[in-house]
Design a protein around this motif. Sequence first.
Motif, short mmCIF file in Angstrom:
data_model
loop_
_atom_site.label_atom_id
_atom_site.label_comp_id
_atom_site.label_asym_id
_atom_site.label_seq_id
_atom_site.Cartn_x
_atom_site.Cartn_y
_atom_site.Cartn_z
N ASP A 151 0.81 -1.22 0.00
CA ASP A 151 0.00 0.00 0.00
C ASP A 151 0.85 1.28 0.00
O ASP A 151 0.32 2.36 -0.21
CB ASP A 151 -0.97 0.02 1.19
CG ASP A 151 -0.26 0.03 2.53
OD1 ASP A 151 0.93 -0.35 2.59
OD2 ASP A 151 -0.89 0.41 3.53
N LEU A 156 1.86 0.10 -8.26
CA LEU A 156 2.36 -1.17 -8.77
C LEU A 156 1.32 -2.26 -8.53
O LEU A 156 0.83 -2.42 -7.41
CB LEU A 156 3.67 -1.55 -8.08
CG LEU A 156 4.85 -0.63 -8.35
CD1 LEU A 156 6.05 -1.08 -7.54
CD2 LEU A 156 5.19 -0.62 -9.82
N PRO A 157 0.95 -3.02 -9.56
CA PRO A 157 -0.04 -4.09 -9.36
C PRO A 157 0.50 -5.17 -8.44
O PRO A 157 1.69 -5.47 -8.44
CB PRO A 157 -0.27 -4.63 -10.78
CG PRO A 157 0.98 -4.25 -11.53
CD PRO A 157 1.42 -2.94 -10.94
N ALA A 158 -0.39 -5.73 -7.64
CA ALA A 158 0.02 -6.80 -6.73
C ALA A 158 0.22 -8.09 -7.52
O ALA A 158 -0.28 -8.25 -8.63
CB ALA A 158 -1.04 -6.99 -5.65
N GLN A 160 2.84 -11.46 -8.80
CA GLN A 160 3.97 -11.60 -9.70
C GLN A 160 3.85 -12.92 -10.44
O GLN A 160 3.21 -13.86 -9.96
CB GLN A 160 5.29 -11.54 -8.94
CG GLN A 160 5.46 -12.64 -7.91
CD GLN A 160 6.72 -12.46 -7.08
OE1 GLN A 160 7.43 -11.49 -7.20
NE2 GLN A 160 7.01 -13.43 -6.23
N ARG A 172 11.11 -4.67 -12.22
CA ARG A 172 10.07 -4.44 -11.21
C ARG A 172 10.68 -3.87 -9.93
O ARG A 172 10.09 -3.00 -9.28
CB ARG A 172 9.34 -5.75 -10.93
CG ARG A 172 8.08 -5.59 -10.09
CD ARG A 172 7.36 -6.92 -9.96
NE ARG A 172 6.16 -6.78 -9.16
CZ ARG A 172 4.97 -6.42 -9.64
NH1 ARG A 172 4.84 -6.16 -10.93
NH2 ARG A 172 3.91 -6.32 -8.84
#
Length: 253
Positions: A151, A156-158, A160, A172
Amino acid sequence: MGTTQLETVPEPKYWHLKTVLSEALDSEFAVGEILPNERELAARFGVARATLRQALEQLELEGRLQRRRGVGTAVAPPRVGVDVGSESGPRSWPGAPGDAWHTEDHEQAPAPAAVARLLDTGAGTPVHAVRRSRTTGDQQVAAEILYVPADVVPALPAGQDPADSMAQRAARARAVLRELHRLDLQGQDRTVELGSARAEDARRLDRLPGAPVLVVTTRYIADGRTAAVSVATYRADTCRLSFSDADALPLAG
């Protein structure tokens, strides 16, 4: 003043042997030279191998010796001065211009319990883990993991993809650092402890598990909370740390 009880305690055998060995290192061996094996050394100095090991471990801790995988115990070169405080300034995020670290890898995984408490994240909550390394000359002297809650860098998207390449994971990791730089860094604090190399530390630093290391933990504050925690592991046998944003305090001599 009377003699204290401590003053009556005889010097341990391994400590006396350490002094004798140290003198031998100065007079008989060159930097990088491999010492005879434990059996030969114990016979030469007339001590048990357990006593010899204690003395050798102490000399390694003091930076006089280095244990090398598959090679043996060698005479260590002088320690390398590593400036921890002014890599990119005392109020800069990791990865700022002048940072001496190389960004290598990224994963999302739960932080160790002690780090999770500093970050105020729940146990088992995945966070961004950015792995970096630091090299002086041609020698890697430190390995770092920077932990950042998801958070804190919501852009950045959660998640991988396990199939990501090393290049993708490194990209990344750099993205996490860029997002941190968007925040207003309000301060940081740092602690230093003497520790033993864990398996991962040992592998990354080319040390044996259990070898002495210096662990520098840095907490970064932004928006009134701990936004990131860095755990950097330095080779205690080769590094002399200083903090130029304080008073260039040497920690290992």
